[in-house]
Design an enzyme around this catalytic site. Structure first.
Site, PDB file in Angstrom:
ATOM      1  N   LYS A  26      -0.137   4.708   6.611  1.00 51.62           N
ATOM      2  CA  LYS A  26      -0.707   5.451   5.478  1.00 51.62           C
ATOM      3  C   LYS A  26      -0.254   6.904   5.545  1.00 51.62           C
ATOM      4  O   LYS A  26       0.315   7.356   6.535  1.00 51.62           O
ATOM      5  CB  LYS A  26      -2.248   5.428   5.519  1.00 51.62           C
ATOM      6  CG  LYS A  26      -2.868   4.054   5.585  1.00 51.62           C
ATOM      7  CD  LYS A  26      -2.694   3.277   4.324  1.00 51.62           C
ATOM      8  CE  LYS A  26      -3.363   1.908   4.461  1.00 51.62           C
ATOM      9  NZ  LYS A  26      -2.896   0.965   3.508  1.00 51.62           N
ATOM     10  N   SER A  83       0.792  -1.239   0.000  1.00 51.30           N
ATOM     11  CA  SER A  83       0.000   0.000   0.000  1.00 51.30           C
ATOM     12  C   SER A  83       0.822   1.287   0.000  1.00 51.30           C
ATOM     13  O   SER A  83       0.342   2.307  -0.458  1.00 51.30           O
ATOM     14  CB  SER A  83      -0.971   0.015   1.173  1.00 51.30           C
ATOM     15  OG  SER A  83      -0.283   0.216   2.384  1.00 51.30           O
TER      16      SER A  83
END
Length: 166
Positions: free
Chosen positions: A93, A49
């Site tokens: 993130k 990710s």
């Protein structure tokens, strides 16, 4: 009785030194715990990710906890967050927007160009992985409460060729 007295006199300095060393180790462990819990922690980050910022096979990054506690994390910063979907997991993130800001994102980037706009509610942040084609983030589970942020990743320590600030 004098043998017992001699025995006690002989072992007293050794026992005293043992307690002294044990106390020193206990102080060190307390300092280590406080530092790890409230100041800075090494974290292993892996997965697709955050490509290309972080490696697929894993990076060790330092995560500091002070910025998040004082409300000093903002757009563009990489954060470690308790997963809103599974509280046993953490995810890494990038913050894209904070409360009050609007975010426009592709709903299914691999399948269409359809976009959606959301205003981030008070007390929340919008997080996304750098690799939008392989990231489970706010696009799926919505804005994340600020309280789920565990810290800000600021320095990569492993692998050696990536050593440096994020």
């Amino acid at each position: 009785m004098s043998r017992l007295f001699q025995f006690a006199r002989q072992w007293k300095p050794i026992i005293k030194e043992g307690f002294s060393q044990s106390f020193l180790i206990a102080k060190f462990l307390c300092l280590l715990h406080v530092t790890n819990t409230h100041v800075c922690t090494p974290v292993l980050v892996y997965g697709p990710s955050m490509l290309p910022t972080l490696n697929l096979t894993g990076d060790v990054v330092l995560v500091e906890h002070l910025s998040q506690k004082f409300g000093k994390v903002g757009p563009g910063e990489v954060v470690v967050v308790r997963s809103p979907e599974n509280p046993r997991k953490t995810v890494t993130k990038r913050i894209v927007a904070v409360e009050g800001e609007s975010v426009t994102f592709l709903v299914e980037p691999a399948l269409s160009d359809r976009s959606h706009t959301v205003v981030v509610p008070r007390g929340h942040v919008w997080i996304q992985g750098d690799n939008i084609y392989s990231s489970r983030d706010s696009r799926q589970f919505g804005p994340v409460p600020y309280g789920l942020i565990l810290g800000k990743a600021f320095w990569r320590v492993w692998p050696p060729d990536g050593f440096g600030s994020l």
